[in-house]
Design an enzyme around this catalytic site. Sequence first.
Site, PDB file in Angstrom:
ATOM      1  N   HIS A 160      31.560 -71.032 -25.475  1.00  0.00           N
ATOM      2  CA  HIS A 160      31.635 -69.676 -26.024  1.00  0.00           C
ATOM      3  C   HIS A 160      32.433 -69.755 -27.329  1.00  0.00           C
ATOM      4  CE1 HIS A 160      31.188 -67.428 -21.923  1.00  0.00           C
ATOM      5  NE2 HIS A 160      30.120 -67.172 -22.652  1.00  0.00           N
ATOM      6  N   CYS A 190      39.358 -64.917 -22.603  1.00  0.00           N
ATOM      7  CA  CYS A 190      38.245 -64.646 -21.689  1.00  0.00           C
ATOM      8  C   CYS A 190      38.561 -63.475 -20.760  1.00  0.00           C
ATOM      9  CB  CYS A 190      37.937 -65.866 -20.831  1.00  0.00           C
ATOM     10  SG  CYS A 190      37.452 -67.319 -21.742  1.00  0.00           S
TER      11      CYS A 190
HETATM   12  N1  ARG Z   1      32.893 -69.267 -15.653  1.00  0.00           N
HETATM   13  C1  ARG Z   1      32.651 -68.422 -16.781  1.00  0.00           C
HETATM   14  C2  ARG Z   1      31.341 -68.814 -17.429  1.00  0.00           C
HETATM   15  O1  ARG Z   1      31.070 -69.974 -17.528  1.00  0.00           O
HETATM   16  C3  ARG Z   1      33.784 -68.508 -17.757  1.00  0.00           C
HETATM   17  C4  ARG Z   1      33.649 -67.545 -18.895  1.00  0.00           C
HETATM   18  C5  ARG Z   1      34.723 -67.692 -19.928  1.00  0.00           C
HETATM   19  N2  ARG Z   1      34.686 -66.603 -20.830  1.00  0.00           N
HETATM   20  C6  ARG Z   1      34.866 -66.671 -22.160  1.00  0.00           C
HETATM   21  N3  ARG Z   1      34.924 -65.577 -22.843  1.00  0.00           N
HETATM   22  N4  ARG Z   1      34.909 -67.829 -22.779  1.00  0.00           N
HETATM   23  O2  ARG Z   1      30.571 -67.984 -17.858  1.00  0.00           O
END
Ligand code: ARG
Length: 286
Positions: A185, A279
């Site tokens: 991300h 996150c």
């Molecule tokens: N387990 C989640 C996923 O893989 C973690 C999300 C992390 N969020 C972020 N904004 N980076 O989607």
Amino acid sequence: MSVDLASITPEESAASAVRTRTPITRTILMCKPEFFTVVYRINPWMDPALPTDTSLAVAQWQTLYDTYVGLGFDVQLIDPIDGLPDMVYAANGGFVIDGIAYGANFTYPQRQPEGPAYMDWFGANGFDVRDPAEINEGEGDFLLVGNVILAGTGFRSASNSHEEVSGIFNRPVITLKLVNPSFYHLDTAIAVLDDSTIAYLPSAFDEPSLAILRERYPGAIIVTEEDAAILGLNSYSDGYNVVIAARAKDFERQLRERGYNPIGVDLSELLLGGGGVKCCTLELRR
Ligand code: ARG
């Protein structure tokens, strides 16, 4: 809260412009990790074979919540839903500017029900909700820097969601391509520190994206691989106070040098899901 200029020596005065920081009180949305666990693997950080401790996740999250409240933020809460263990990562729930909430449309089926859950919350709380046509994971991949939207693609949000966002928010959208699956991300590879300053990890981007970042943000903080490897960039700033991973020591040092006030928080349990401070934080801009 800003640096006291009276205490700055003449030698330091040349640097005083960059040392004056003004915090802007934020309104954010968070989701308590009452149902947090790791039962599937959609990023390299997740390993369902490793044990997780939900009560520890809640306790660590509570520290983050209390830190934000202590900074004077208006912290809103969305109810967690049993069976949606990643709902704690509120940043992925949408992208909100000018009272308009662009909904999320998740890449993986495991998280897809979160999209409507967050959109229901936005609607019930007076936001103008836009149902997304394209795959996107909200503020995980869209970051507002001043009047510019930095938009990530490569692992999660589809590049056509960048066009959708540019049509909705009437701001320039800059596409950046992520290349390292550990930084899947945009908010794991870039931290927004204020309206014109970012921190980032160069190796997370392809060459054309890196060229854009270098040109637009020559004064950016470059973080170490070591700090990025504990999701140190996944931080949240009010323009002066920057809430970061407690273990990101070099990032902490660089922030302090630039006149920011880094505040370390330990979210080791939520790191097992591949997420950190940012996150867990969705900014609500009216
Ligand atoms: N387990 C989640 C996923 O893989 C973690 C999300 C992390 N969020 C972020 N904004 N980076 O989607």
